[in-house]
Design an enzyme around this catalytic site. Structure first.
Site, PDB file in Angstrom:
ATOM      1  N   ASP A 153       2.247   2.441  18.837  1.00 60.96           N
ATOM      2  CA  ASP A 153       1.154   1.738  18.162  1.00 60.96           C
ATOM      3  C   ASP A 153       0.622   0.557  18.979  1.00 60.96           C
ATOM      4  O   ASP A 153       1.354  -0.398  19.245  1.00 60.96           O
ATOM      5  CB  ASP A 153       1.615   1.211  16.809  1.00 60.96           C
ATOM      6  CG  ASP A 153       2.087   2.313  15.867  1.00 60.96           C
ATOM      7  OD1 ASP A 153       2.959   3.101  16.274  1.00 60.96           O
ATOM      8  OD2 ASP A 153       1.598   2.373  14.730  1.00 60.96           O
ATOM      9  N   GLU A 179      -4.117   3.017  15.414  1.00 60.93           N
ATOM     10  CA  GLU A 179      -4.508   2.597  14.065  1.00 60.93           C
ATOM     11  C   GLU A 179      -4.431   1.091  13.842  1.00 60.93           C
ATOM     12  O   GLU A 179      -4.941   0.599  12.843  1.00 60.93           O
ATOM     13  CB  GLU A 179      -3.641   3.302  13.025  1.00 60.93           C
ATOM     14  CG  GLU A 179      -2.192   2.879  13.043  1.00 60.93           C
ATOM     15  CD  GLU A 179      -1.532   2.963  11.671  1.00 60.93           C
ATOM     16  OE1 GLU A 179      -2.152   3.492  10.741  1.00 60.93           O
ATOM     17  OE2 GLU A 179      -0.406   2.467  11.543  1.00 60.93           O
ATOM     18  N   ASN A 180      -3.799   0.352  14.765  1.00 60.00           N
ATOM     19  CA  ASN A 180      -3.744  -1.112  14.664  1.00 60.00           C
ATOM     20  C   ASN A 180      -4.410  -1.790  15.855  1.00 60.00           C
ATOM     21  O   ASN A 180      -4.130  -2.951  16.143  1.00 60.00           O
ATOM     22  CB  ASN A 180      -2.286  -1.577  14.573  1.00 60.00           C
ATOM     23  CG  ASN A 180      -1.640  -1.229  13.251  1.00 60.00           C
ATOM     24  OD1 ASN A 180      -2.095  -1.660  12.196  1.00 60.00           O
ATOM     25  ND2 ASN A 180      -0.585  -0.431  13.297  1.00 60.00           N
ATOM     26  N   ASN A 226      -1.479   5.301   8.334  1.00 54.58           N
ATOM     27  CA  ASN A 226      -1.890   4.764   7.040  1.00 54.58           C
ATOM     28  C   ASN A 226      -2.960   3.683   7.150  1.00 54.58           C
ATOM     29  O   ASN A 226      -3.616   3.356   6.159  1.00 54.58           O
ATOM     30  CB  ASN A 226      -0.676   4.223   6.272  1.00 54.58           C
ATOM     31  CG  ASN A 226       0.102   3.184   7.053  1.00 54.58           C
ATOM     32  OD1 ASN A 226       0.458   3.406   8.215  1.00 54.58           O
ATOM     33  ND2 ASN A 226       0.380   2.055   6.438  1.00 54.58           N
ATOM     34  N   HIS A 227      -3.169   3.120   8.349  1.00 58.41           N
ATOM     35  CA  HIS A 227      -4.217   2.112   8.532  1.00 58.41           C
ATOM     36  C   HIS A 227      -5.491   2.683   9.158  1.00 58.41           C
ATOM     37  O   HIS A 227      -6.413   1.923   9.483  1.00 58.41           O
ATOM     38  CB  HIS A 227      -3.711   0.969   9.417  1.00 58.41           C
ATOM     39  CG  HIS A 227      -2.616   0.160   8.805  1.00 58.41           C
ATOM     40  ND1 HIS A 227      -2.689  -0.362   7.531  1.00 58.41           N
ATOM     41  CD2 HIS A 227      -1.399  -0.218   9.291  1.00 58.41           C
ATOM     42  CE1 HIS A 227      -1.577  -1.029   7.256  1.00 58.41           C
ATOM     43  NE2 HIS A 227      -0.777  -0.944   8.302  1.00 58.41           N
ATOM     44  N   HIS A 259       3.505  10.077  11.824  1.00 57.71           N
ATOM     45  CA  HIS A 259       3.436   8.673  11.441  1.00 57.71           C
ATOM     46  C   HIS A 259       4.203   8.504  10.136  1.00 57.71           C
ATOM     47  O   HIS A 259       3.711   8.850   9.058  1.00 57.71           O
ATOM     48  CB  HIS A 259       1.970   8.265  11.271  1.00 57.71           C
ATOM     49  CG  HIS A 259       1.742   6.791  11.280  1.00 57.71           C
ATOM     50  ND1 HIS A 259       1.694   6.052  12.441  1.00 57.71           N
ATOM     51  CD2 HIS A 259       1.549   5.909  10.270  1.00 57.71           C
ATOM     52  CE1 HIS A 259       1.467   4.789  12.153  1.00 57.71           C
ATOM     53  NE2 HIS A 259       1.384   4.666  10.835  1.00 57.71           N
ATOM     54  N   HIS A 316       4.717   4.257  13.678  1.00 56.02           N
ATOM     55  CA  HIS A 316       4.579   3.461  12.455  1.00 56.02           C
ATOM     56  C   HIS A 316       5.486   2.246  12.404  1.00 56.02           C
ATOM     57  O   HIS A 316       5.047   1.173  11.994  1.00 56.02           O
ATOM     58  CB  HIS A 316       4.801   4.296  11.190  1.00 56.02           C
ATOM     59  CG  HIS A 316       4.682   3.500   9.915  1.00 56.02           C
ATOM     60  ND1 HIS A 316       3.492   2.929   9.505  1.00 56.02           N
ATOM     61  CD2 HIS A 316       5.597   3.170   8.967  1.00 56.02           C
ATOM     62  CE1 HIS A 316       3.682   2.298   8.355  1.00 56.02           C
ATOM     63  NE2 HIS A 316       4.949   2.419   8.018  1.00 56.02           N
ATOM     64  N   HIS A 336       6.895   0.467  14.797  1.00 56.26           N
ATOM     65  CA  HIS A 336       6.690  -0.462  15.914  1.00 56.26           C
ATOM     66  C   HIS A 336       7.992  -0.820  16.629  1.00 56.26           C
ATOM     67  O   HIS A 336       7.996  -1.717  17.480  1.00 56.26           O
ATOM     68  CB  HIS A 336       6.003  -1.755  15.463  1.00 56.26           C
ATOM     69  CG  HIS A 336       4.608  -1.572  14.963  1.00 56.26           C
ATOM     70  ND1 HIS A 336       3.648  -2.563  15.034  1.00 56.26           N
ATOM     71  CD2 HIS A 336       3.991  -0.526  14.376  1.00 56.26           C
ATOM     72  CE1 HIS A 336       2.517  -2.135  14.505  1.00 56.26           C
ATOM     73  NE2 HIS A 336       2.712  -0.890  14.097  1.00 56.26           N
TER      74      HIS A 336
END
Length: 255
Positions: free
Chosen positions: A8, A39-40, A67-68, A147, A172, A174
């Protein structure tokens, strides 16, 4: 072929560090394909068109999510138009974008599947059923970004896909795990790739903010740590182009 999966990417500082480290590492290891979870990648969380373009321009071939993925509405159109920007395939069909793509590399095709777990996360279609459906006509070389939160769910799903895909990795949490391996039927695996961002942080967030949240139980805005030493976590998979079997899986941490 050599495939590098990157954990991520957190915020603009993570994006910049990836751009600093990835080109030389690709050349050094002879990497053919780079997949990163983005996603982040926007400051705060989520992904924006600008953060996606920055990562693609830095040498990433496919971006996956979780999820983000849909935290930023300005990215919705890009999910629909960009075939190498993925979100979990087991999102409802009404969600923008796609969760599976095929990268045509000329001599070979590589399938990339993005799925999300259901333990401690939002309720989704079963990743097992979704994988069964999408892998029916997948290329010989196909890899999966799963994820998910729970290590047990990740390992169970990996054993289910062992021999059906070339590699599967978790994202997910990290936090990079030390279980990079080849499963019994030659699928490469690691429970979590880790993250790309600041080292002296809590998953990329300023530690004092996560401590405040834990101690007071009150709402706290999780601002990212935007300075200090960084790292890029990932896993390097060596894959046989003729059979699709994974030959090696090696976790990577670049600082």
């Amino acid at each position: 072929m050599n495939l590098f999966a990157i954990g991520d990417v957190v915020g603009s500082i993570g994006c910049r560090f990836l751009r600093e480290k990835l080109p030389a590492f690709k050349k050094y290891k002879g990497i053919d394909l780079v997949i990163a979870n983005g996603e982040n990648s926007a400051d705060g969380n989520g992904l924006t068109p600008s953060s996606a373009r920055y990562l693609f321009d830095s040498g990433v071939d496919v971006l996956t999510g979780g999820n983000h993925s849909f935290r930023r509405k300005e990215s919705y159109e890009l999910y629909d138009t960009c075939e190498t920007l993925l979100r979990p395939a087991n999102f409802p069909a009404s969600a923008p974008g796609r969760g599976f793509t095929v990268v045509d590399m000329g001599r070979i095709q590589v399938g990339v599947l993005n799925l999300m777990g259901v333990v401690y996360l939002e309720s989704m279609e079963s990743p097992y059923d979704c994988a069964d459906r999408l892998l029916k006509n997948a290329p010989k070389i196909t890899v999966v970004d799963f994820h998910a939160e729970a290590t047990g769910e990740k390992r169970s799903f990996a054993y289910y896909l062992d021999g059906k895909v070339s590699a599967i990795w978790g994202t997910h949490t990290h936090v990079q795990t030390a279980d990079d391996c080849l499963l019994p039927k030659s699928t490469g695996y690691i429970s979590d790739l880790g993250m790309t961002g600041t080292i002296e942080s809590v998953l990329g967030v300023k530690p004092e903010l996560t401590i405040q949240k834990a101690r007071t139980k009150m709402p706290v805005r999780f601002d990212l740590l935007q300075e200090g030493p960084c790292k890029m976590d990932g896993c390097l998979f060596g894959i046989d182009e003729k059979t699709g079997r994974c030959l090696s899986a090696e976790r990577i941490e670049l600082t």
